[in-house]
Design a protein around this motif. Sequence first.
Motif, PDB file in Angstrom:
ATOM      1  N   VAL A  25      19.975  -9.540 160.468  1.00  0.00           N
ATOM      2  CA  VAL A  25      19.991  -8.468 161.463  1.00  0.00           C
ATOM      3  C   VAL A  25      20.298  -7.136 160.787  1.00  0.00           C
ATOM      4  O   VAL A  25      19.689  -6.114 161.110  1.00  0.00           O
ATOM      5  CB  VAL A  25      21.010  -8.779 162.582  1.00  0.00           C
ATOM      6  N   PHE A  26      21.223  -7.137 159.821  1.00  0.00           N
ATOM      7  CA  PHE A  26      21.542  -5.898 159.108  1.00  0.00           C
ATOM      8  C   PHE A  26      20.328  -5.371 158.358  1.00  0.00           C
ATOM      9  O   PHE A  26      20.009  -4.178 158.434  1.00  0.00           O
ATOM     10  CB  PHE A  26      22.701  -6.117 158.136  1.00  0.00           C
ATOM     11  N   GLU A  28      17.238  -5.909 158.981  1.00  0.00           N
ATOM     12  CA  GLU A  28      16.237  -5.455 159.933  1.00  0.00           C
ATOM     13  C   GLU A  28      16.603  -4.102 160.546  1.00  0.00           C
ATOM     14  O   GLU A  28      15.728  -3.298 160.853  1.00  0.00           O
ATOM     15  CB  GLU A  28      16.080  -6.496 161.038  1.00  0.00           C
ATOM     16  N   GLN A  29      17.895  -3.812 160.702  1.00  0.00           N
ATOM     17  CA  GLN A  29      18.338  -2.605 161.392  1.00  0.00           C
ATOM     18  C   GLN A  29      18.860  -1.513 160.472  1.00  0.00           C
ATOM     19  O   GLN A  29      19.271  -0.458 160.955  1.00  0.00           O
ATOM     20  CB  GLN A  29      19.443  -2.975 162.393  1.00  0.00           C
ATOM     21  N   VAL A  30      18.893  -1.725 159.165  1.00  0.00           N
ATOM     22  CA  VAL A  30      19.532  -0.775 158.254  1.00  0.00           C
ATOM     23  C   VAL A  30      18.886   0.607 158.316  1.00  0.00           C
ATOM     24  O   VAL A  30      19.580   1.619 158.250  1.00  0.00           O
ATOM     25  CB  VAL A  30      19.578  -1.311 156.810  1.00  0.00           C
ATOM     26  N   ASP A  31      17.579   0.687 158.507  1.00  0.00           N
ATOM     27  CA  ASP A  31      16.938   2.004 158.578  1.00  0.00           C
ATOM     28  C   ASP A  31      17.385   2.785 159.810  1.00  0.00           C
ATOM     29  O   ASP A  31      17.656   3.980 159.738  1.00  0.00           O
ATOM     30  CB  ASP A  31      15.415   1.869 158.541  1.00  0.00           C
ATOM     31  N   THR A  32      17.527   2.112 160.937  1.00  0.00           N
ATOM     32  CA  THR A  32      18.009   2.774 162.146  1.00  0.00           C
ATOM     33  C   THR A  32      19.463   3.200 162.004  1.00  0.00           C
ATOM     34  O   THR A  32      19.840   4.295 162.444  1.00  0.00           O
ATOM     35  CB  THR A  32      17.858   1.827 163.359  1.00  0.00           C
ATOM     36  N   ILE A  33      20.278   2.356 161.383  1.00  0.00           N
ATOM     37  CA  ILE A  33      21.692   2.679 161.182  1.00  0.00           C
ATOM     38  C   ILE A  33      21.833   3.924 160.305  1.00  0.00           C
ATOM     39  O   ILE A  33      22.582   4.848 160.636  1.00  0.00           O
ATOM     40  CB  ILE A  33      22.437   1.473 160.568  1.00  0.00           C
ATOM     41  N   ASN A  36      20.544   7.110 162.227  1.00  0.00           N
ATOM     42  CA  ASN A  36      21.495   7.591 163.237  1.00  0.00           C
ATOM     43  C   ASN A  36      22.754   8.180 162.609  1.00  0.00           C
ATOM     44  O   ASN A  36      23.362   9.085 163.176  1.00  0.00           O
ATOM     45  CB  ASN A  36      21.862   6.471 164.207  1.00  0.00           C
TER      46      ASN A  36
END
Length: 108
Positions: A25-26, A28-33, A36
């Motif tokens: 999950v990290f 997959e979401q690292v670009d959004t994190i 932001n």
Amino acid sequence: LTVGSLFILTAPDVVNVIRSTVAMVFVEQVDTIVFNACISQELHSSMRTTKFKVRQGGGFLGMRLEDAMTFEKRYLMFVHLPILTGAVVAAVIIFKTHKDIDCADVLA
């Protein structure tokens, strides 16, 4: 995604399943994190309200945009996802039945 699913499905215990799931999950979401965390609130709200002009009829194979989006959703749901799931399940079965194959050697 495939390798992450393989790690989750072949984890020997619950702790490794949870660790692999959180890691996947990290990743997959690292670009959004990062996005932001690094962008100002003013720019973020400006980007959220930006409207893009989309050319009509610019869909897949000359389809209307709505038809192309429906086609893409159906393709992902009924073609791509079953193939990906089948490949991961097959790999897990092969790794579980053949004790001489080490998952770390195959992925390296």
